[in-house]
Design a protein around this motif. Structure first.
Motif, PDB file in Angstrom:
ATOM      1  N   ASP A  73     -40.489  -7.336 -41.517  1.00 46.21           N
ATOM      2  CA  ASP A  73     -40.000  -6.677 -40.314  1.00 46.21           C
ATOM      3  C   ASP A  73     -39.156  -5.468 -40.708  1.00 46.21           C
ATOM      4  N   ILE A  74     -38.825  -4.670 -39.724  1.00 46.56           N
ATOM      5  CA  ILE A  74     -37.954  -3.518 -39.969  1.00 46.56           C
ATOM      6  C   ILE A  74     -36.526  -4.038 -40.033  1.00 46.56           C
ATOM      7  N   ASP A  75     -35.952  -4.029 -41.212  1.00 51.56           N
ATOM      8  CA  ASP A  75     -34.682  -4.704 -41.465  1.00 51.56           C
ATOM      9  C   ASP A  75     -33.552  -4.128 -40.628  1.00 51.56           C
ATOM     10  N   LEU A  76     -33.540  -2.817 -40.415  1.00 49.68           N
ATOM     11  CA  LEU A  76     -32.454  -2.196 -39.659  1.00 49.68           C
ATOM     12  C   LEU A  76     -32.364  -2.776 -38.254  1.00 49.68           C
ATOM     13  N   TYR A  77     -33.501  -2.911 -37.583  1.00 52.06           N
ATOM     14  CA  TYR A  77     -33.485  -3.424 -36.227  1.00 52.06           C
ATOM     15  C   TYR A  77     -32.922  -4.851 -36.179  1.00 52.06           C
ATOM     16  N   ARG A  78     -33.353  -5.678 -37.105  1.00 52.56           N
ATOM     17  CA  ARG A  78     -32.880  -7.060 -37.124  1.00 52.56           C
ATOM     18  C   ARG A  78     -31.369  -7.115 -37.356  1.00 52.56           C
ATOM     19  N   LYS A  79     -30.886  -6.357 -38.315  1.00 53.06           N
ATOM     20  CA  LYS A  79     -29.450  -6.361 -38.626  1.00 53.06           C
ATOM     21  C   LYS A  79     -28.631  -5.878 -37.434  1.00 53.06           C
ATOM     22  N   LEU A  80     -29.092  -4.805 -36.781  1.00 54.46           N
ATOM     23  CA  LEU A  80     -28.371  -4.284 -35.625  1.00 54.46           C
ATOM     24  C   LEU A  80     -28.343  -5.302 -34.494  1.00 54.46           C
ATOM     25  N   TYR A  81     -29.459  -5.992 -34.294  1.00 56.30           N
ATOM     26  CA  TYR A  81     -29.514  -6.973 -33.210  1.00 56.30           C
ATOM     27  C   TYR A  81     -28.500  -8.089 -33.426  1.00 56.30           C
ATOM     28  N   PHE A  82     -28.429  -8.633 -34.626  1.00 53.16           N
ATOM     29  CA  PHE A  82     -27.521  -9.741 -34.863  1.00 53.16           C
ATOM     30  C   PHE A  82     -26.067  -9.294 -34.971  1.00 53.16           C
ATOM     31  N   CYS A  83     -25.840  -8.010 -35.167  1.00 53.08           N
ATOM     32  CA  CYS A  83     -24.476  -7.478 -35.119  1.00 53.08           C
ATOM     33  C   CYS A  83     -24.002  -7.301 -33.675  1.00 53.08           C
ATOM     34  N   CYS A  84     -24.916  -6.854 -32.793  1.00 55.05           N
ATOM     35  CA  CYS A  84     -24.522  -6.565 -31.416  1.00 55.05           C
ATOM     36  C   CYS A  84     -25.705  -6.747 -30.469  1.00 55.05           C
ATOM     37  N   PRO A  85     -26.053  -7.978 -30.136  1.00 53.15           N
ATOM     38  CA  PRO A  85     -27.204  -8.213 -29.260  1.00 53.15           C
ATOM     39  C   PRO A  85     -27.049  -7.600 -27.876  1.00 53.15           C
ATOM     40  N   ALA A  86     -25.815  -7.410 -27.418  1.00 49.34           N
ATOM     41  CA  ALA A  86     -25.597  -6.839 -26.084  1.00 49.34           C
ATOM     42  C   ALA A  86     -26.160  -5.428 -25.976  1.00 49.34           C
ATOM     43  N   ALA A  87     -26.230  -4.714 -27.094  1.00 52.22           N
ATOM     44  CA  ALA A  87     -26.759  -3.346 -27.070  1.00 52.22           C
ATOM     45  C   ALA A  87     -28.257  -3.317 -26.797  1.00 52.22           C
ATOM     46  N   PHE A  88     -28.916  -4.462 -26.907  1.00 55.35           N
ATOM     47  CA  PHE A  88     -30.363  -4.554 -26.720  1.00 55.35           C
ATOM     48  C   PHE A  88     -30.737  -5.081 -25.335  1.00 55.35           C
ATOM     49  N   GLU A  89     -29.722  -5.313 -24.488  1.00 55.05           N
ATOM     50  CA  GLU A  89     -29.964  -5.969 -23.202  1.00 55.05           C
ATOM     51  C   GLU A  89     -30.808  -5.136 -22.246  1.00 55.05           C
ATOM     52  N   GLU A  90     -30.625  -3.830 -22.242  1.00 56.73           N
ATOM     53  CA  GLU A  90     -31.325  -2.971 -21.296  1.00 56.73           C
ATOM     54  C   GLU A  90     -32.166  -1.929 -22.040  1.00 56.73           C
ATOM     55  N   PRO A  91     -33.267  -1.495 -21.442  1.00 59.39           N
ATOM     56  CA  PRO A  91     -34.102  -0.461 -22.084  1.00 59.39           C
ATOM     57  C   PRO A  91     -33.365   0.879 -22.186  1.00 59.39           C
ATOM     58  N   VAL A  92     -33.845   1.692 -23.100  1.00 56.88           N
ATOM     59  CA  VAL A  92     -33.287   3.038 -23.286  1.00 56.88           C
ATOM     60  C   VAL A  92     -34.424   4.042 -23.315  1.00 56.88           C
ATOM     61  N   ALA A  93     -34.079   5.290 -23.121  1.00 52.58           N
ATOM     62  CA  ALA A  93     -35.091   6.349 -23.127  1.00 52.58           C
ATOM     63  C   ALA A  93     -35.160   7.082 -24.446  1.00 52.58           C
ATOM     64  N   SER A  94     -34.159   6.899 -25.315  1.00 52.86           N
ATOM     65  CA  SER A  94     -34.147   7.637 -26.582  1.00 52.86           C
ATOM     66  C   SER A  94     -33.325   6.885 -27.617  1.00 52.86           C
ATOM     67  N   TRP A  95     -33.498   7.261 -28.867  1.00 49.36           N
ATOM     68  CA  TRP A  95     -32.710   6.675 -29.952  1.00 49.36           C
ATOM     69  C   TRP A  95     -31.242   7.054 -29.798  1.00 49.36           C
ATOM     70  N   GLU A  96     -30.984   8.271 -29.360  1.00 48.68           N
ATOM     71  CA  GLU A  96     -29.607   8.732 -29.165  1.00 48.68           C
ATOM     72  C   GLU A  96     -28.905   7.866 -28.126  1.00 48.68           C
ATOM     73  N   GLU A  97     -29.617   7.528 -27.040  1.00 45.89           N
ATOM     74  CA  GLU A  97     -29.022   6.676 -26.013  1.00 45.89           C
ATOM     75  C   GLU A  97     -28.716   5.291 -26.559  1.00 45.89           C
ATOM     76  N   PHE A  98     -29.610   4.762 -27.376  1.00 48.26           N
ATOM     77  CA  PHE A  98     -29.367   3.454 -27.966  1.00 48.26           C
ATOM     78  C   PHE A  98     -28.150   3.495 -28.890  1.00 48.26           C
ATOM     79  N   CYS A  99     -28.061   4.521 -29.741  1.00 49.29           N
ATOM     80  CA  CYS A  99     -26.930   4.619 -30.674  1.00 49.29           C
ATOM     81  C   CYS A  99     -25.604   4.713 -29.928  1.00 49.29           C
ATOM     82  N   THR A 100     -25.574   5.486 -28.854  1.00 52.86           N
ATOM     83  CA  THR A 100     -24.354   5.609 -28.055  1.00 52.86           C
ATOM     84  C   THR A 100     -23.950   4.256 -27.485  1.00 52.86           C
ATOM     85  N   ARG A 101     -24.900   3.538 -26.922  1.00 48.18           N
ATOM     86  CA  ARG A 101     -24.616   2.217 -26.363  1.00 48.18           C
ATOM     87  C   ARG A 101     -24.155   1.255 -27.444  1.00 48.18           C
ATOM     88  N   PHE A 102     -24.821   1.288 -28.597  1.00 47.30           N
ATOM     89  CA  PHE A 102     -24.471   0.369 -29.678  1.00 47.30           C
ATOM     90  C   PHE A 102     -23.032   0.596 -30.123  1.00 47.30           C
TER      91      PHE A 102
END
Length: 420
Positions: A73-102
């Motif tokens: 699997d893509i290790d970065l995604y897995r690590k980020l998810y287990f660090c902060c699952p709340a950041a994955f709760e809602e869809p995003v339109a861009s990587w920048e939006e995801f990083c800001t939320r995270f």
């Protein structure tokens, strides 16, 4: 229905060292086609490749599952998810939006994130990106990337989401819908949606087909089904202007469908020499199994408020059966409606005029006669109801980009080579 991603935190994160053995082609949304190793090039050896050789032509379900257990699997995604699952709760339109939320939700707050995601994202994924190379051509299979943030996107092509194992969440129109093992979802072109899975056990496959291939290959399949929610949906995918519905199937696993999915996966991703004809045939089998599913298990999403019987299929089938003589007037008489109503109906449902749809049907029939018979051009022109041969040549070239004789020669040779 909303699913809490946080409830999955303690599940399945028990694997130790990473197993970088067999690289699947991930959809997060999709990995771009030029990241894929061509069959002519040397592939890295791995457990999956060895297992494929040991098992022979077809794998059983347990052997098939080992391909994904050994996948990286893509290790970065897995690590980020287990660090902060709340950041994955809602869809995003861009990587920048995801990083800001995270960064806003992450307790540490100073975690570094790359400027670009490990996998590309886009508002629209085109057919050129996933069907441009000769090897794949018209049908493809992509594995959904586990833990990838849910990026909203649209597709130019048709997608079937199939949950082979585990579960995933499907997002459309502001709602999350849970899909479990054996469930399938058919997404028409131009529908904004996304998929998210967050467990190591999840295996979610995306079966892709060009819209034009569906139109060319599935007429016979659709003619065998007399109405119903599923058949009507297929007709809409075939002719409706973009932005149509989504069908979600909540049935239990279907053994025959599952076997067809495994065979398509093997042909698309594991066979060193691939057959476009075989892949199209397997995809047709999958659609055929879906067509016979119990419609009480079907959920229609993005319904556009249409009521009653969907008449487009009946109109089109009548046109095909009477190709040499049908006209707007004769069609109106057959179904007891006015010509004006029919004209408006065709434009609303397909985005095209009656005359354009009829011309496309006639050219498709002419192409079939060119390849499957030895009829002369004059005979073909008469069979499809043309009286002006020059008009026929002009329309045929507009559709296929070449004259009928050149098409017969080139396409016939191409089909012969594909079979080989």
């Amino acid at each position: 229905m909303r699913i809490s991603a946080g409830s999955r935190i303690e599940q399945k994160w028990t694997k130790g060292a990473e197993k970088a053995v067999f690289s699947l082609y991930l959809f997060c949304p999709f990995r771009r086609r030029h990241d894929i190793i061509e069959p002519q090039q040397e592939r890295p050896e791995g457990a999956a490749a060895n297992k494929k050789r040991e098992l022979g032509k077809h794998m059983d379900r347990e052997a098939f599952l080992t391909l994904f257990d050994e996948a990286e699997d893509i290790d970065l995604y897995r690590k980020l998810y287990f660090c902060c699952p709340a950041a994955f709760e809602e869809p995003v339109a861009s990587w920048e939006e995801f990083c800001t939320r995270f960064r806003e939700l992450d307790g540490e707050g100073d975690r570094e994130l790359p400027d670009a995601p490990p996998t590309p994202i886009a508002a629209l994924f085109t057919e050129e990106e996933y069907f441009s190379r000769e090897t794949w051509g018209e049908v493809n299979v992509i594995t959904n990337a586990r833990y990838c943030p849910a990026f909203l996107h649209k597709l130019e092509f048709i997608k079937i989401i199939y949950v082979f194992r585990g579960s995933c969440r499907f997002y459309i129109d502001g709602k999350w819908l849970r899909m479990t093992e054996g469930n399938a979802c058919i997404v028409a072109p131009e529908v904004e949606q996304t998929v998210f899975s967050c467990a190591d056990e999840d295996i979610v496959l995306n079966l892709l087909i060009r819209r034009s291939t569906f139109a060319e290959s599935f007429w016979d399949l659709l003619e065998t089904k007399d109405g119903g929610v599923i058949a009507d949906f297929f007709w809409k995918m075939l002719y409706h202007k973009p932005g149509g519905e989504v069908l979600l199937f909540s049935s239990r696993p279907d053994v025959l469908l599952e076997e067809s999915v495994m065979e398509l996966y093997e042909e698309a991703l594991l066979q060193p020499v691939k057959s476009r004809l075989v892949m199209k045939s397997m995809m047709m089998s999958i659609f055929a199994y879906i067509l016979r599913w119990d419609e009480k298990d079907v959920v229609r999403l993005k319904k556009k408020g249409d009521k009653g019987e969907y008449l487009l299929a009946k109109y089109l089938l009548y046109m095909k059966a009477n190709l040499e003589s049908v006209s707007l007037a004769s069609l109106a008489r057959e179904f007891y409606v006015s010509e004006g109503y029919l004209s408006r109906y065709f434009h609303r449902e397909t985005g095209s005029t009656f005359s354009h749809l009829l011309m496309e049907m006639k050219m498709k029939r002419a192409a079939e006669l060119l390849l499957k018979t030895e009829c002369s051009i004059e005979k073909i022109v008469a069979l499809i109801g043309y009286t002006d041969q020059s008009n026929f040549f002009r329309n045929f070239k507009a559709i296929y980009g070449m004259t009928p004789l050149v098409y017969r020669k080139k396409q016939g040779q191409a089909d012969f080579m594909r079979v080989l």
